[in-house]
Enzyme design. Structure first.
Site, PDB file in Angstrom:
ATOM      1  N   HIS A  67       0.827  -1.211   0.000  1.00 19.70           N
ATOM      2  CA  HIS A  67       0.000   0.000   0.000  1.00 19.70           C
ATOM      3  C   HIS A  67       0.864   1.267   0.000  1.00 19.70           C
ATOM      4  CE1 HIS A  67      -3.485   2.421   0.414  1.00 19.70           C
ATOM      5  NE2 HIS A  67      -4.211   1.596   1.144  1.00 19.70           N
ATOM      6  N   ASP A 105      -8.775  -8.357 -16.472  1.00 24.19           N
ATOM      7  CA  ASP A 105      -8.994  -9.199 -17.655  1.00 24.19           C
ATOM      8  C   ASP A 105      -7.670  -9.304 -18.408  1.00 24.19           C
ATOM      9  OD1 ASP A 105      -9.674 -10.475 -19.991  1.00 24.19           O
ATOM     10  OD2 ASP A 105     -11.286  -9.095 -20.534  1.00 24.19           O
TER      11      ASP A 105
END
Length: 455
Positions: free
Chosen positions: A177, A398
């Site tokens: 992060h 994807d």
């Protein structure tokens, strides 16, 4: 017709049988603009204690004729090596310098970590793949004896690909992060997946580091109290209830109709600028406090949530492609009595905290972190909400095999005062939201009852 609020159940599985076949570093596929021994600056927003985590996410892909084992690994590996050239900071490591400040440094033989694994069970044995399940933890690699908030000298990206007997597979990621907030992580993931589909490096927009834009002022100027970071002595029953009971993860599907109804309920006679998030966050906070029956009623409580401040930054404007942390923690404060009361009043608190985030507040946060350098997370009297519904997480993941069946977090139980708003899977276009939260087991029925009340 489906109910407006529906609990989604997931099976409690025994440990998923995983065999790790190989573990190896992935290096940038070409030259990068730093040499061993060089460093990169991290802003205070990047290296504050709450960012010192490796955020775990998992992505499930069902079997098809294009995703057999060897091509998947080669495609992911080649694309990752290519994308690590423009996103070269991910191939470095973190270290502490003066006063506990973090920086990215580069040395020989670093890179990111990739794991290839397999399981003798099928994806179908994992149960409902659309609801986050703590049992999926083995699908995301963790180092032995790993401690909380410890990101020093560890890979900043860890990717585990697990193949199942049915031909389907999962991609388990842990992303530091400190290098990116949620939107920045989506930008990196989209570049990786686009590169995998194209077979050549694709970065749109081009990544921008430039963390120096968020250097603290000299001298630092803290203009706000920043209750979101402060320790507040909790004299209520909240902590006792949370820590003296078994915590369980629960997930609820909130229909679009329910969200709209809640937003309409909060409108005053003069109208309001309350958003769906304002109303949903208020409703969840109120339901949480009521189900826990927090006493005494004058106890001070906090709701914190991240606000994307990118559009607030004007001096100077952020460059398109900036993928660092540009989130501020908003904090709504009130007594337990008020939070248990009128929904519109609680929504007003959330709304006020959200619109209070400005560039001045962001700069004050940076300076507060410079002066105080908090070393621990404060949870007294607090619920924290994280919103993932605006992330293009399904589209970004994807890689050429279609969108994942599920994309998102796994296990909330290590942080029992956290709630996550998730988008429903791409197969559903109804606009429903998933609310995932950890609750003490004895209050789960009460929480669902209050969450379902729409009056």
């Amino acid at each position: 017709m489906a109910p407006w609020v529906q609990e989604l159940h997931f099976p409690h599985l025994d440990t998923i049988p995983i065999t790790i076949d190989r573990t190896f570093p992935v290096m940038p596929a070409g030259p990068i603009p730093v040499s061993p021994g060089e460093t990169l600056y991290l802003s205070n927003l990047d290296d504050m204690i709450g960012s010192r985590v490796l955020t775990p996410t998992v992505y499930f892909y069902k079997s098809n004729e294009h995703n057999s084992h060897p091509p998947v690994m080669k495609t992911l590996l080649d694309a990752l090596a290519r994308v690590l050239v423009p996103y070269y900071p991910f191939s470095g490591r973190l270290r502490e310098v003066e006063n506990g400040k973090l920086e990215v440094f580069f040395g020989p033989d670093q890179g990111v970590l990739m794991i290839e694994a397999h399981s003798d069970i099928a994806l179908a044995n994992l149960g409902d793949l659309t609801v986050p399940n703590p049992s999926w933890a083995p699908l995301v690699y963790k180092f032995p004896n790993e401690g909380p908030f410890n990101v020093i000298d560890t890979p900043l990206l860890i990717a585990q690909v697990t193949f199942f007997s049915c031909g389907g597979f999962s991609l388990g990621l842990r992303t530091c992060h400190c290098l990116s907030d949620g939107l920045g992580a989506m930008q990196f993931l989209a570049a990786w997946s686009s590169t995998a589909k194209a077979g050549v490096s694709v970065t749109n927009p081009n990544p921008c580091w430039e963390r120096e834009i968020f250097r603290p002022r000299e001298p630092p100027l803290v203009e706000y109290p920043h209750f979101e970071f402060m320790r507040i002595e909790d004299m209520s029953s909240l902590s006792t209830t949370l820590w003296n009971n078994k915590m369980v993860q629960k997930c609820y599907r909130i229909s679009r109709e329910c969200q709209t109804h809640l937003k309409n309920l909060t409108r005053s006679a003069k109208g309001s600028a309350f958003t769906t998030f304002d109303a949903m966050a208020a409703h969840v906070w109120r339901s949480w406090v009521k189900s826990l029956d927090v006493k005494p009623l004058d106890s001070n409580l906090r709701l914190t949530f991240s606000v994307n401040a990118r559009q607030k930054v004007k001096n100077p404007n952020l460059i398109d492609g900036f993928y660092g942390n540009v989130v501020c923690l908003a904090c709504a404060m009130s007594t337990a009595k008020l939070v248990k009361g009128c929904l519109s009043e609680v929504t007003k608190l959330v709304h006020g905290a959200r619109i209070g985030i400005s560039e001045e507040y962001l700069r004050s946060t940076i300076d507060y972190l410079e002066v105080e350098r908090p070393r621990r997370m404060e949870f007294d009297g607090k619920l924290s909400i994280t919103q993932w519904t605006r992330f293009s997480i399904y589209e970004s993941a994807d890689f050429g095999w279609g969108k994942p069946v599920y994309a998102g977090p796994i296990d909330l139980t290590p942080t029992p005062q956290v709630c996550v708003f998730l988008p429903e899977g791409e197969a559903d276009s109804s606009g429903a939201m998933l609310v995932c939260i950890c609750l003490p087991e004895p209050v789960t029925d009460k929480f669902q009852e209050f969450l379902s009340l729409m009056d």
